[in-house]
Motif scaffolding. Structure first.
Motif, PDB file in Angstrom:
ATOM      1  N   ILE A   1       0.827  -1.199   0.000  1.00  0.00           N
ATOM      2  CA  ILE A   1       0.000   0.000   0.000  1.00  0.00           C
ATOM      3  C   ILE A   1       0.867   1.257   0.000  1.00  0.00           C
ATOM      4  CG2 ILE A   1      -1.595   1.348   1.429  1.00  0.00           C
ATOM      5  CD1 ILE A   1      -3.002  -1.271   2.098  1.00  0.00           C
ATOM      6  N   ILE A   2       2.016   1.223   0.671  1.00  0.00           N
ATOM      7  CA  ILE A   2       2.866   2.416   0.697  1.00  0.00           C
ATOM      8  C   ILE A   2       3.513   2.668  -0.668  1.00  0.00           C
ATOM      9  CG2 ILE A   2       3.312   2.328   3.167  1.00  0.00           C
ATOM     10  CD1 ILE A   2       6.026   1.106   2.561  1.00  0.00           C
ATOM     11  N   GLY A   3       3.598   1.660  -1.501  1.00  0.00           N
ATOM     12  CA  GLY A   3       4.174   1.831  -2.833  1.00  0.00           C
ATOM     13  C   GLY A   3       3.146   2.157  -3.901  1.00  0.00           C
ATOM     14  N   ALA A   4       1.861   1.945  -3.602  1.00  0.00           N
ATOM     15  CA  ALA A   4       0.808   2.150  -4.602  1.00  0.00           C
ATOM     16  C   ALA A   4       0.768   3.580  -5.151  1.00  0.00           C
ATOM     17  CB  ALA A   4      -0.549   1.746  -4.040  1.00  0.00           C
TER      18      ALA A   4
ATOM     19  N   ASN B   1      16.098  -2.548  -7.499  1.00  0.00           N
ATOM     20  CA  ASN B   1      15.077  -3.440  -6.958  1.00  0.00           C
ATOM     21  C   ASN B   1      15.678  -4.791  -6.569  1.00  0.00           C
ATOM     22  OD1 ASN B   1      12.496  -4.472  -6.280  1.00  0.00           O
ATOM     23  ND2 ASN B   1      12.318  -5.354  -8.315  1.00  0.00           N
ATOM     24  N   LEU B   2      16.510  -5.330  -7.430  1.00  0.00           N
ATOM     25  CA  LEU B   2      17.159  -6.608  -7.137  1.00  0.00           C
ATOM     26  C   LEU B   2      18.007  -6.505  -5.873  1.00  0.00           C
ATOM     27  CD1 LEU B   2      17.827  -9.520  -8.008  1.00  0.00           C
ATOM     28  CD2 LEU B   2      19.728  -8.561  -9.308  1.00  0.00           C
ATOM     29  N   ALA B   3      18.804  -5.448  -5.776  1.00  0.00           N
ATOM     30  CA  ALA B   3      19.663  -5.272  -4.602  1.00  0.00           C
ATOM     31  C   ALA B   3      18.837  -5.094  -3.331  1.00  0.00           C
ATOM     32  CB  ALA B   3      20.583  -4.072  -4.815  1.00  0.00           C
ATOM     33  N   LEU B   4      17.764  -4.307  -3.400  1.00  0.00           N
ATOM     34  CA  LEU B   4      16.907  -4.120  -2.227  1.00  0.00           C
ATOM     35  C   LEU B   4      16.244  -5.427  -1.810  1.00  0.00           C
ATOM     36  CD1 LEU B   4      15.177  -0.689  -2.981  1.00  0.00           C
ATOM     37  CD2 LEU B   4      16.857  -1.179  -1.198  1.00  0.00           C
ATOM     38  N   ASN B   5      15.789  -6.208  -2.779  1.00  0.00           N
ATOM     39  CA  ASN B   5      15.175  -7.496  -2.456  1.00  0.00           C
ATOM     40  C   ASN B   5      16.160  -8.424  -1.764  1.00  0.00           C
ATOM     41  OD1 ASN B   5      12.316  -8.241  -3.195  1.00  0.00           O
ATOM     42  ND2 ASN B   5      12.918  -7.048  -4.978  1.00  0.00           N
ATOM     43  N   VAL B   6      17.353  -8.541  -2.311  1.00  0.00           N
ATOM     44  CA  VAL B   6      18.367  -9.410  -1.699  1.00  0.00           C
ATOM     45  C   VAL B   6      18.697  -8.915  -0.297  1.00  0.00           C
ATOM     46  CG1 VAL B   6      20.774 -10.151  -1.853  1.00  0.00           C
ATOM     47  CG2 VAL B   6      19.318 -10.208  -3.880  1.00  0.00           C
ATOM     48  N   ALA B   7      18.881  -7.606  -0.156  1.00  0.00           N
ATOM     49  CA  ALA B   7      19.242  -7.053   1.154  1.00  0.00           C
ATOM     50  C   ALA B   7      18.132  -7.258   2.179  1.00  0.00           C
ATOM     51  CB  ALA B   7      19.566  -5.563   1.013  1.00  0.00           C
ATOM     52  N   PHE B   8      16.904  -6.928   1.814  1.00  0.00           N
ATOM     53  CA  PHE B   8      15.805  -7.021   2.778  1.00  0.00           C
ATOM     54  C   PHE B   8      15.408  -8.461   3.090  1.00  0.00           C
ATOM     55  CE2 PHE B   8      14.017  -2.573   1.570  1.00  0.00           C
ATOM     56  CZ  PHE B   8      15.008  -1.982   2.324  1.00  0.00           C
ATOM     57  N   VAL B   9      15.416  -9.322   2.091  1.00  0.00           N
ATOM     58  CA  VAL B   9      14.962 -10.698   2.305  1.00  0.00           C
ATOM     59  C   VAL B   9      16.035 -11.540   2.999  1.00  0.00           C
ATOM     60  CG1 VAL B   9      14.274 -12.835   1.135  1.00  0.00           C
ATOM     61  CG2 VAL B   9      13.292 -10.651   0.419  1.00  0.00           C
ATOM     62  N   HIS B  10      17.291 -11.380   2.585  1.00  0.00           N
ATOM     63  CA  HIS B  10      18.347 -12.269   3.093  1.00  0.00           C
ATOM     64  C   HIS B  10      19.184 -11.684   4.219  1.00  0.00           C
ATOM     65  CE1 HIS B  10      17.520 -15.239   0.051  1.00  0.00           C
ATOM     66  NE2 HIS B  10      17.552 -14.293  -0.879  1.00  0.00           N
ATOM     67  N   HIS B  11      19.179 -10.373   4.389  1.00  0.00           N
ATOM     68  CA  HIS B  11      20.085  -9.773   5.363  1.00  0.00           C
ATOM     69  C   HIS B  11      19.390  -8.921   6.414  1.00  0.00           C
ATOM     70  CE1 HIS B  11      23.351 -11.270   2.933  1.00  0.00           C
ATOM     71  NE2 HIS B  11      22.834 -10.670   1.868  1.00  0.00           N
ATOM     72  N   THR B  12      18.089  -9.036   6.535  1.00  0.00           N
ATOM     73  CA  THR B  12      17.343  -8.356   7.597  1.00  0.00           C
ATOM     74  C   THR B  12      16.365  -9.353   8.202  1.00  0.00           C
ATOM     75  OG1 THR B  12      15.492  -7.623   6.219  1.00  0.00           O
ATOM     76  CG2 THR B  12      17.421  -6.162   6.324  1.00  0.00           C
ATOM     77  N   PRO B  13      15.863  -9.042   9.388  1.00  0.00           N
ATOM     78  CA  PRO B  13      14.859  -9.943   9.983  1.00  0.00           C
ATOM     79  C   PRO B  13      13.498  -9.897   9.275  1.00  0.00           C
ATOM     80  CG  PRO B  13      15.442  -8.149  11.510  1.00  0.00           C
ATOM     81  CD  PRO B  13      16.303  -8.011  10.304  1.00  0.00           C
ATOM     82  N   LEU B  14      13.336  -9.024   8.290  1.00  0.00           N
ATOM     83  CA  LEU B  14      12.063  -8.933   7.568  1.00  0.00           C
ATOM     84  C   LEU B  14      11.749 -10.205   6.792  1.00  0.00           C
ATOM     85  CD1 LEU B  14      12.275  -5.300   6.160  1.00  0.00           C
ATOM     86  CD2 LEU B  14      10.766  -6.132   7.965  1.00  0.00           C
ATOM     87  N   ARG B  15      12.781 -10.858   6.299  1.00  0.00           N
ATOM     88  CA  ARG B  15      12.647 -12.058   5.475  1.00  0.00           C
ATOM     89  C   ARG B  15      11.687 -11.823   4.304  1.00  0.00           C
ATOM     90  NH1 ARG B  15      17.018 -14.170   6.052  1.00  0.00           N
ATOM     91  NH2 ARG B  15      17.256 -15.998   7.327  1.00  0.00           N
ATOM     92  N   LEU B  16      10.634 -12.596   4.211  1.00  0.00           N
ATOM     93  CA  LEU B  16       9.718 -12.516   3.074  1.00  0.00           C
ATOM     94  C   LEU B  16       9.006 -11.164   2.994  1.00  0.00           C
ATOM     95  CD1 LEU B  16       8.606 -14.051   0.673  1.00  0.00           C
ATOM     96  CD2 LEU B  16       6.800 -14.928   2.142  1.00  0.00           C
TER      97      LEU B  16
ATOM     98  N   GLY C   1      10.301  -8.419   3.414  1.00  0.00           N
ATOM     99  CA  GLY C   1      11.215  -7.455   2.822  1.00  0.00           C
ATOM    100  C   GLY C   1      10.970  -7.252   1.340  1.00  0.00           C
ATOM    101  N   SER C   2      10.419  -8.245   0.675  1.00  0.00           N
ATOM    102  CA  SER C   2      10.183  -8.141  -0.763  1.00  0.00           C
ATOM    103  C   SER C   2       9.152  -7.069  -1.113  1.00  0.00           C
ATOM    104  CB  SER C   2       9.791  -9.498  -1.333  1.00  0.00           C
ATOM    105  OG  SER C   2       9.669  -9.419  -2.727  1.00  0.00           O
ATOM    106  N   PRO C   3       7.962  -7.048  -0.468  1.00  0.00           N
ATOM    107  CA  PRO C   3       7.030  -5.968  -0.793  1.00  0.00           C
ATOM    108  C   PRO C   3       7.563  -4.593  -0.387  1.00  0.00           C
ATOM    109  CG  PRO C   3       6.047  -7.464   0.811  1.00  0.00           C
ATOM    110  CD  PRO C   3       7.351  -8.040   0.392  1.00  0.00           C
ATOM    111  N   LEU C   4       8.350  -4.531   0.678  1.00  0.00           N
ATOM    112  CA  LEU C   4       8.950  -3.256   1.058  1.00  0.00           C
ATOM    113  C   LEU C   4       9.936  -2.790  -0.007  1.00  0.00           C
ATOM    114  CD1 LEU C   4       9.341  -0.963   3.071  1.00  0.00           C
ATOM    115  CD2 LEU C   4      11.085  -2.377   4.196  1.00  0.00           C
ATOM    116  N   ALA C   5      10.753  -3.707  -0.501  1.00  0.00           N
ATOM    117  CA  ALA C   5      11.702  -3.371  -1.565  1.00  0.00           C
ATOM    118  C   ALA C   5      10.963  -2.911  -2.819  1.00  0.00           C
ATOM    119  CB  ALA C   5      12.587  -4.571  -1.886  1.00  0.00           C
ATOM    120  N   LEU C   6       9.883  -3.580  -3.158  1.00  0.00           N
ATOM    121  CA  LEU C   6       9.102  -3.200  -4.335  1.00  0.00           C
ATOM    122  C   LEU C   6       8.460  -1.830  -4.153  1.00  0.00           C
ATOM    123  CD1 LEU C   6       8.229  -4.097  -7.115  1.00  0.00           C
ATOM    124  CD2 LEU C   6       6.245  -5.198  -6.064  1.00  0.00           C
TER     125      LEU C   6
END
Length: 143
Positions: free
Chosen positions: A2-5, A55-70, A72-77
């Motif tokens: 919703i924050i990206g819409a 987008n790719l870098a944000l996805n990798v960072a948020f999903v694999h290197h933060t506690p957000l895990r899955l 992190g993907s919508p946040l990166a998007l």
């Protein structure tokens, strides 16, 4: 998401505006044969080419290197949507094609939010929204 819409909506609206910019070329009979794009509509493609690796870098960072895990993907998007909009807006403002064509009068918030302008935008946008919504509902029903 919703924050990206709003960023996504703004990007798509600006992209449609840029797609409408073109130069009419005259046919043999003097009748306008077709509209030839003169480079402005390519700006959205350039913006997406620049933003895709981000987008790719944000996805990798948020999903694999933060506690957000899955999550992190919508946040990166969402962040990517906003970056894409701001980048396209910046590219549009500094575009020499707008100066040449005299098509860019700058951001005019009062005009954009005027009821008549909003109604015209909604008349153009609602059929697209209905089409996407119908497509999603059909896919959901066919599951």
């Amino acid at each position: 998401l919703i924050i990206g819409a709003p960023g996504y909506i703004a990007f798509e609206s600006l992209k449609k505006y840029l797609q409408c910019q073109g130069k009419r070329s005259r046919g043999v009979s003097g009748v306008s044969a077709h509209i030839m794009p003169i480079g402005i509509m390519r700006l959205s493609t350039f913006a997406l080419v620049i933003v895709s690796p981000i987008n790719l870098a944000l996805n990798v960072a948020f999903v694999h290197h933060t506690p957000l895990r899955l999550l992190g993907s919508p946040l990166a998007l969402s962040i990517t949507y906003w970056i894409a909009f701001f980048l396209l807006a910046l590219m549009t403002v500094v575009s020499p094609t707008h100066r040449h064509n005299e098509t860019w009068g700058g951001f005019q918030i009062r005009e954009a939010l005027a009821p008549k302008s909003v109604w015209i935008f909604l008349k153009l946008a609602l059929p697209g929204i209905l089409m996407v919504g119908t497509e999603w509902s059909v896919r959901w029903l066919l599951r």
